[in-house]
Enzyme design. Sequence first.
Site, PDB file in Angstrom:
ATOM      1  N   THR A  65      40.282  33.058  38.087  1.00  0.00           N
ATOM      2  CA  THR A  65      40.629  34.467  38.273  1.00  0.00           C
ATOM      3  C   THR A  65      39.640  35.093  39.251  1.00  0.00           C
ATOM      4  O   THR A  65      38.428  34.874  39.153  1.00  0.00           O
ATOM      5  CB  THR A  65      40.587  35.235  36.938  1.00  0.00           C
ATOM      6  OG1 THR A  65      41.540  34.666  36.039  1.00  0.00           O
ATOM      7  CG2 THR A  65      40.937  36.707  37.152  1.00  0.00           C
ATOM      8  N   PHE A 110      38.011  38.482  40.576  1.00  0.00           N
ATOM      9  CA  PHE A 110      37.735  39.849  40.139  1.00  0.00           C
ATOM     10  C   PHE A 110      37.177  40.658  41.305  1.00  0.00           C
ATOM     11  O   PHE A 110      36.471  40.116  42.174  1.00  0.00           O
ATOM     12  CB  PHE A 110      36.704  39.853  39.003  1.00  0.00           C
ATOM     13  CG  PHE A 110      37.214  39.312  37.698  1.00  0.00           C
ATOM     14  CD1 PHE A 110      37.600  40.165  36.672  1.00  0.00           C
ATOM     15  CD2 PHE A 110      37.295  37.945  37.490  1.00  0.00           C
ATOM     16  CE1 PHE A 110      38.059  39.664  35.471  1.00  0.00           C
ATOM     17  CE2 PHE A 110      37.752  37.434  36.279  1.00  0.00           C
ATOM     18  CZ  PHE A 110      38.134  38.302  35.266  1.00  0.00           C
TER      19      PHE A 110
END
Length: 329
Positions: A211, A213
């Site tokens: 992921t 960010f």
Amino acid sequence: MASNHDGAGALELRASLDETPPDVAGPKSVSDVSDSANGYRLRVAYQGLPGAYSEAAAAKAYPDCEAVPCELFETAFDAVECMLVDRAVLPIENSLGGTIHRNYDLLLRHNLHIIGEVKYAVRHCLLANSGVKKENLKRVLSHPQALAQCENTLAKIGVVREAVDDTAGAAKFIATHKLQDAGAVASSLAAEIYGLDILSLDIQDDPDNITRFLMLAREPIIPVAHKPFKTSIVFSLEEGPGVLFKALAVFAQRNINLTKIESRPKRTKPLRITDNGSNGRLKYFDYLFFVDFEASMASPNAQNALGHLKELTTFLRVLGSYPRDMSEA
């Protein structure tokens, strides 16, 4: 990192003036992206409960921060704008689940700046209360994406999957209710916080679950040309043949590499009506284009590209120019 693990509720929107240090305002240098200012520990908002993967990403971005949980993405944006926290670390895309479109919408609605990025490898664990074995489990709780990412493992165990709002919330729920027939898919940090046992590590079906960010602040950082930078922009175009091609060509002509392009229909007045002669009036979606490219706004090359692009757009906004995350996830 220090976290608000006592009373694991969402951030309440209140603050006193003496909580806001005078030295964290204004444009920041590159060194300010990850370091606390003059010994002051940065308060960093993230979405979710303590033990969420977003908390771990906040700790990676700001190792000495005070991590502040927020119930919603909107709450985190509001907390930064209202000076209740100094930064926010929020997900923007996942290698398996794709783009988190809600945060693109919120970037447009709020006046925050992207000052950095951090990639985080998601490692799912199967958690349960002390003494509970895999064979005791009848159901497993977690966020829908986490359950989907562990489909094969959970199918082999033969449990019912129950979706909840977030992974850390699932861990907290089974711990609070002392459930003996239920487990949770969550992080090892969640196991530590809520006193759960880890029955299995790395239960995700795909090991490459990353992921990305974004690190957000009220003020932009001062870009430099001698370090690897990325710039994020959003723009809209007039309707017409080849218009998008011409817009993207301003980067190709200057040998600027695009790393991401995403289109989203406008939330306000999403339809564009055009007169197509004999075919009558046609309705099209009116799109916003989100683009990331590898260049610093300190570079004349990037400035010239955006100057050229502005001639073709009806709307253009720089969301941030910031150091690229060159580390391993």
